[in-house]
Write a protein that holds these residues in place. Structure first.
Motif, PDB file in Angstrom:
ATOM      1  N   ILE A  57     -49.164  -0.952  12.142  1.00 43.07           N
ATOM      2  CA  ILE A  57     -48.929  -0.408  13.478  1.00 43.07           C
ATOM      3  C   ILE A  57     -49.403  -1.324  14.613  1.00 43.07           C
ATOM      4  CG2 ILE A  57     -49.338   1.603  14.946  1.00 43.07           C
ATOM      5  CD1 ILE A  57     -47.494   2.008  12.452  1.00 43.07           C
TER       6      ILE A  57
ATOM      7  N   THR B 226     -52.185   2.507   2.825  1.00 45.20           N
ATOM      8  CA  THR B 226     -50.818   2.785   3.249  1.00 45.20           C
ATOM      9  C   THR B 226     -49.840   2.667   2.094  1.00 45.20           C
ATOM     10  OG1 THR B 226     -51.357   1.975   5.466  1.00 45.20           O
ATOM     11  CG2 THR B 226     -49.031   2.155   4.918  1.00 45.20           C
TER      12      THR B 226
ATOM     13  N   ALA C 229     -47.432   6.265  13.029  1.00 43.86           N
ATOM     14  CA  ALA C 229     -48.089   6.178  14.339  1.00 43.86           C
ATOM     15  C   ALA C 229     -47.903   7.454  15.140  1.00 43.86           C
ATOM     16  CB  ALA C 229     -47.541   4.982  15.121  1.00 43.86           C
TER      17      ALA C 229
ATOM     18  N   GLY D   5     -45.735   0.698   8.115  1.00 43.61           N
ATOM     19  CA  GLY D   5     -47.109   0.598   8.599  1.00 43.61           C
ATOM     20  C   GLY D   5     -47.282  -0.597   9.509  1.00 43.61           C
TER      21      GLY D   5
ATOM     22  N   THR E 139     -55.084   8.350  10.726  1.00 40.26           N
ATOM     23  CA  THR E 139     -55.365   7.140  11.494  1.00 40.26           C
ATOM     24  C   THR E 139     -55.524   5.929  10.591  1.00 40.26           C
ATOM     25  OG1 THR E 139     -56.510   8.546  13.107  1.00 40.26           O
ATOM     26  CG2 THR E 139     -56.833   6.179  13.301  1.00 40.26           C
TER      27      THR E 139
ATOM     28  N   CYS F 150     -52.575   3.657   9.773  1.00 47.57           N
ATOM     29  CA  CYS F 150     -52.072   2.719  10.776  1.00 47.57           C
ATOM     30  C   CYS F 150     -52.698   1.334  10.655  1.00 47.57           C
ATOM     31  CB  CYS F 150     -52.340   3.270  12.183  1.00 47.57           C
ATOM     32  SG  CYS F 150     -51.544   4.853  12.513  1.00 47.57           S
TER      33      CYS F 150
END
Length: 432
Positions: free
Chosen positions: A286, A107, A156, A284, A194, A197
């Motif tokens: 998430i 991230t 997200a 990030g 994905t 996250c």
């Protein structure tokens, strides 16, 4: 190693290592380290920190120096920095930043690359009918904040769109979700979305207008921005800390979270969000922003993903009314063309990750920064090997590691240890 090491060795104990990354429990102590001579030390430091200099206006002295430092050969730094200029209708705005990733570097790498682009595009929208115009400071601050929050929402949001939103997840089996997100053999677009996250990063970003009249700083997390400039009619230097720390050591941040989640005593446990996360504002992360279904139905089905979900379940059981952390930055504005700052030069804006703060713990950040500033401004400053004299970030790192004490700096650079003994450290020094 790239650098040929000296043959002299000595022994170090846990208390000899700057910072708080390692302690007596990381023994056996003492551990050996290699004592480097002055020229060897600078060569090794440059190799490890990879200093860079970016020149914006040579005649006015506008530039930025940067380093990203992690001495352990077995550890990969999760810090990033960015130094760039944003072209907005023919005028160049300067953007610098440091980012401290956690859990992984996926991230933070994404943020360091894409966030400047998002900020540039938002600024272009703001100025599309007014090229050459600088809007009021609060308008820029709001644009800055909106860009960062929208960027975070998309992390997200891009994944939830694959399933028609959070409510749509109930229409998919786990097998179907795995098939959609684990598309590595078909381009990996969904898989890459994905993965973002699962990790997070702090963010500290500075924006300077083309005329260097205004400075905006947007902060999420525990990096720090420091303004350093000479005191008027004095040989001393002034140091203004421009940011607040957004983590469990800031009682105001903890109270903000508790107030937003009444009746949830475990929203903060041991000064960590849900008992797990130290920063209270991040990009990030998430699982701390979405309902538990997001983590259990989507992230648990990512491959490769969580090898052991038990630590995640420990804090997910406390996740009742997300979000618990925010991506809303604290934005401050400083005029550079008014008051003391308009007449005192040189002016340095220092952006550092918390690794630098950790290195300064014993001697004090103020003492280290002031002595660095005094030395950096001296006209008889000795050159360093390989032309590093002018890299102010590298010199600040050297000062934080021990300065002129070859033994202290050598210990920090060459300790014989299998894991990282210092935190990742990024430094950007911008001359305004």
């Amino acid at each position: 190693m790239l650098v040929e090491r000296a043959s002299s060795y000595d022994w170090a104990y846990a208390d000899d290592i700057p910072g708080s990354r390692c302690g007596p429990e990381d023994g056996p102590w003492p551990r050996s380290y290699q004592v480097l001579k002055e020229d060897e030390l600078w060569t090794e430091l440059k190799f490890l920190a990879k200093p860079q200099t970016f020149t914006f206006d040579k005649h006015r002295g506008w530039k930025a120096d940067a380093v990203n430092f992690q001495p352990s050969p077995k550890a990969k730094t999760q810090d990033r920095y960015v130094v760039t200029q944003l072209e907005i209708y023919g005028r160049m705005w300067t953007l610098t930043g440091v980012f401290d990733g956690h859990l992984g570097d996926v991230t933070v790498e994404h943020v360091a690359h894409h966030l400047p682009i998002i900020i540039r595009d938002e600024m272009r929208k703001l100025l599309q009918d007014k090229p050459g115009y600088t809007p009021p400071a609060d308008v820029i601050a709001e644009t800055f904040s909106r860009a960062m929050m929208a960027f975070d929402d998309a992390i997200a949001g891009d994944v939830l769109d694959l399933f028609g939103g959070l409510e749509g997840l109930k229409n998919f089996s786990d097998a179907e979700i795995r098939s959609i997100i684990n598309d590595q053999y078909h381009g990996g677009v969904n898989w890459k979305k994905t993965r973002l996250c699962m990790y997070g990063t702090t963010a500290l970003v500075a924006l300077v207008d083309p005329d260097h009249h205004n400075l905006w700083i947007a902060n999420l997390g525990d990096c720090q921005a420091i303004m350093v400039y000479p005191a008027k009619d004095s040989t001393e230097w002034k140091m203004d800390l421009l940011t607040h720390t957004h983590n469990g050591y800031n009682d105001t941040e903890l109270e903000r979270i508790k107030k937003a989640h009444p009746g949830e005593p475990e929203c903060i446990v041991d000064r960590r969000v849900l008992g797990a996360l130290a920063p209270t504002r991040c990009l990030g992360d998430i699982p701390f922003k979405q309902p538990v279904e997001f983590t259990r139905r989507i992230l648990y089905n990512l491959s490769p993903g969580f090898h052991d979900t038990s630590p995640w379940e420990e804090f997910l059981l406390r996740n009742r009314t997300p979000p618990y952390i925010t991506a809303e930055p604290e934005v401050i504005h400083r005029r550079l063309d008014e008051g003391e700052l308009s007449t005192l030069h040189p002016r340095y804006l220092i952006l550092v990750s918390d690794g630098f703060t950790d290195l300064c713990e014993d001697e004090g950040q103020g003492t280290i920064v002031e002595s660095w500033a005094s030395a950096s401004y001296s006209f008889d400053l000795p050159d360093t090997p390989n032309g590093s004299k002018d890299n102010l970030a590298l010199r600040l790192l050297r000062r934080a590691l021990g300065g002129d004490d070859l033994f202290t700096v050598s210990r920090a650079l060459t300790l014989d240890m299998d894991t990282a003994w210092l935190d990742d450290t990024s430094i950007v020094v911008q001359t305004l």
